[in-house]
Motif scaffolding. Structure first.
Motif, PDB file in Angstrom:
ATOM      1  N   GLU A 145       0.835  -1.204   0.000  1.00 39.02           N
ATOM      2  CA  GLU A 145       0.000   0.000   0.000  1.00 39.02           C
ATOM      3  C   GLU A 145       0.868   1.252   0.000  1.00 39.02           C
ATOM      4  OE1 GLU A 145      -3.215   0.487  -0.383  1.00 39.02           O
ATOM      5  OE2 GLU A 145      -3.447  -1.674  -0.696  1.00 39.02           O
ATOM      6  N   ALA A 146       1.966   1.220   0.752  1.00 38.05           N
ATOM      7  CA  ALA A 146       2.870   2.375   0.779  1.00 38.05           C
ATOM      8  C   ALA A 146       3.480   2.606  -0.601  1.00 38.05           C
ATOM      9  CB  ALA A 146       3.975   2.139   1.809  1.00 38.05           C
ATOM     10  N   ALA A 147       3.852   1.507  -1.279  1.00 41.61           N
ATOM     11  CA  ALA A 147       4.413   1.645  -2.629  1.00 41.61           C
ATOM     12  C   ALA A 147       3.381   2.217  -3.588  1.00 41.61           C
ATOM     13  CB  ALA A 147       4.904   0.282  -3.120  1.00 41.61           C
ATOM     14  N   ARG A 148       2.135   1.766  -3.437  1.00 40.28           N
ATOM     15  CA  ARG A 148       1.061   2.277  -4.297  1.00 40.28           C
ATOM     16  C   ARG A 148       0.820   3.765  -3.996  1.00 40.28           C
ATOM     17  NH1 ARG A 148      -2.224  -1.270  -3.081  1.00 40.28           N
ATOM     18  NH2 ARG A 148      -1.914  -2.702  -4.826  1.00 40.28           N
ATOM     19  N   GLY A 149       0.876   4.122  -2.717  1.00 35.83           N
ATOM     20  CA  GLY A 149       0.662   5.512  -2.332  1.00 35.83           C
ATOM     21  C   GLY A 149       1.749   6.435  -2.826  1.00 35.83           C
ATOM     22  N   MET A 150       2.956   5.886  -3.079  1.00 33.29           N
ATOM     23  CA  MET A 150       4.058   6.691  -3.602  1.00 33.29           C
ATOM     24  C   MET A 150       3.933   6.918  -5.107  1.00 33.29           C
ATOM     25  SD  MET A 150       7.195   4.925  -1.496  1.00 33.29           S
ATOM     26  CE  MET A 150       8.443   5.799  -2.430  1.00 33.29           C
ATOM     27  N   GLY A 151       2.896   6.328  -5.694  1.00 32.83           N
ATOM     28  CA  GLY A 151       2.667   6.534  -7.118  1.00 32.83           C
ATOM     29  C   GLY A 151       3.400   5.562  -8.023  1.00 32.83           C
ATOM     30  N   MET A 152       3.905   4.480  -7.460  1.00 33.52           N
ATOM     31  CA  MET A 152       4.604   3.485  -8.285  1.00 33.52           C
ATOM     32  C   MET A 152       3.619   2.766  -9.192  1.00 33.52           C
ATOM     33  SD  MET A 152       7.377   1.588  -5.827  1.00 33.52           S
ATOM     34  CE  MET A 152       8.845   2.417  -5.230  1.00 33.52           C
ATOM     35  N   THR A 153       4.058   2.477 -10.407  1.00 31.46           N
ATOM     36  CA  THR A 153       3.256   1.687 -11.329  1.00 31.46           C
ATOM     37  C   THR A 153       3.320   0.216 -10.895  1.00 31.46           C
ATOM     38  OG1 THR A 153       5.109   1.232 -12.817  1.00 31.46           O
ATOM     39  CG2 THR A 153       3.853   3.266 -13.195  1.00 31.46           C
ATOM     40  N   PRO A 154       2.400  -0.621 -11.380  1.00 27.94           N
ATOM     41  CA  PRO A 154       2.467  -2.050 -11.036  1.00 27.94           C
ATOM     42  C   PRO A 154       3.815  -2.671 -11.358  1.00 27.94           C
ATOM     43  CG  PRO A 154       0.347  -1.540 -12.037  1.00 27.94           C
ATOM     44  CD  PRO A 154       1.176  -0.297 -12.145  1.00 27.94           C
ATOM     45  N   ALA A 155       4.407  -2.312 -12.483  1.00 31.46           N
ATOM     46  CA  ALA A 155       5.710  -2.869 -12.854  1.00 31.46           C
ATOM     47  C   ALA A 155       6.792  -2.406 -11.879  1.00 31.46           C
ATOM     48  CB  ALA A 155       6.080  -2.456 -14.273  1.00 31.46           C
TER      49      ALA A 155
END
Length: 246
Positions: A145-155
């Motif tokens: 969730e933190a990675a998603r919140g940082m705006g990272m793409t799925p890849a």
């Protein structure tokens, strides 16, 4: 410390034996009955060992690419329905014993390394696939969730977060596959593959225990060293391990 010293000693003795096996003839001579030669000399033991390791490395590398790829695929949104099929595919090698795979592959591929590579490849898929699945699905939700919140793409999440965190678990599966392949590869000599099984089979056919022992000890020592090497690497790459504290 004692364990490392024992492994270092085992590696040194193994190297000495493979480079100059004739020096160990007095030790093995009591196991060679009726004046039989104590050391296998039909082929270089060092050459057989290198061929054996190359065969195992090629099979495990192929198993890793396919199994990790399938593990990544079935953990992506929209592909989870493929999991039963992927699990069935990777279980094929465990369903058919390597001897059966060899028997089926020889008429199609001929004698040599090909059937053995196929058997080892199929046999190594399941441990790596299941560990990849466990590593990728067992990540803490807060991290993803933190990675998603940082705006990272799925890849980006896969390459920069998920795979690095799951890597120790994936390597544990590769370790299991490699150790299994190392011992199973010996049966490849029954279909003319160049492996250390040649020494063991020659000993069994001639009732020469010295050949059986030296072939078995070399394979067993290699298995211990490879297992220890993977364990060390898993600890280095584990979160909070030595590589994270540098």
């Amino acid at each position: 410390m004692i364990g490392r010293a024992a492994l270092g000693l085992a590696a040194a003795v193994l190297a000495a034996f493979l480079l100059a096996p004739e020096r160990f003839a007095p030790l093995l001579r009591p196991l060679a009955a009726n004046g039989a030669p104590p050391i296998y000399t039909q082929t270089s033991l060092l050459g057989l060992t290198l061929w054996h390791l190359a065969l195992v490395a090629a099979a495990v590398a192929a198993s890793t690419v396919v199994a990790v790829g399938l593990g990544i695929l079935v953990t992506r949104p929209g592909w989870r329905d493929v999991l039963p099929l992927a699990r069935t595919v990777t279980s094929v090698g465990q369903t058919f014993p390597p001897v059966a795979v060899l028997a089926l592959a020889v008429p199609l591929m001929g004698f040599g390394s090909g059937p053995t590579l196929l058997a080892l490849f199929l046999y190594g898929l399941l441990p790596i696939f299941e560990n990849t699945l466990a590593g990728l699905t067992g990540l803490p939700p807060a991290v993803t969730e933190a990675a998603r919140g940082m705006g990272m793409t799925p890849a980006q999440r896969l390459v920069q977060v998920e795979l690095p965190l799951a890597l120790p678990v994936i390597l544990a599966g590769v370790r299991l596959s490699a150790v299994i392949a190392l011992s199973t590869a010996t049966i490849g000599s029954t279909v003319a593959a160049r492996t250390l099984g040649e020494v063991i089979i020659a000993g069994l056919l001639s009732s020469n225990t010295a050949f059986v022992v030296q072939g078995g000890v070399v394979v067993g020592t290699l298995a211990l060293l490879i297992h220890a090497g993977f364990v060390w690497l898993e600890r280095r790459l584990a979160p909070g391990g030595p590589s994270d504290r540098r």
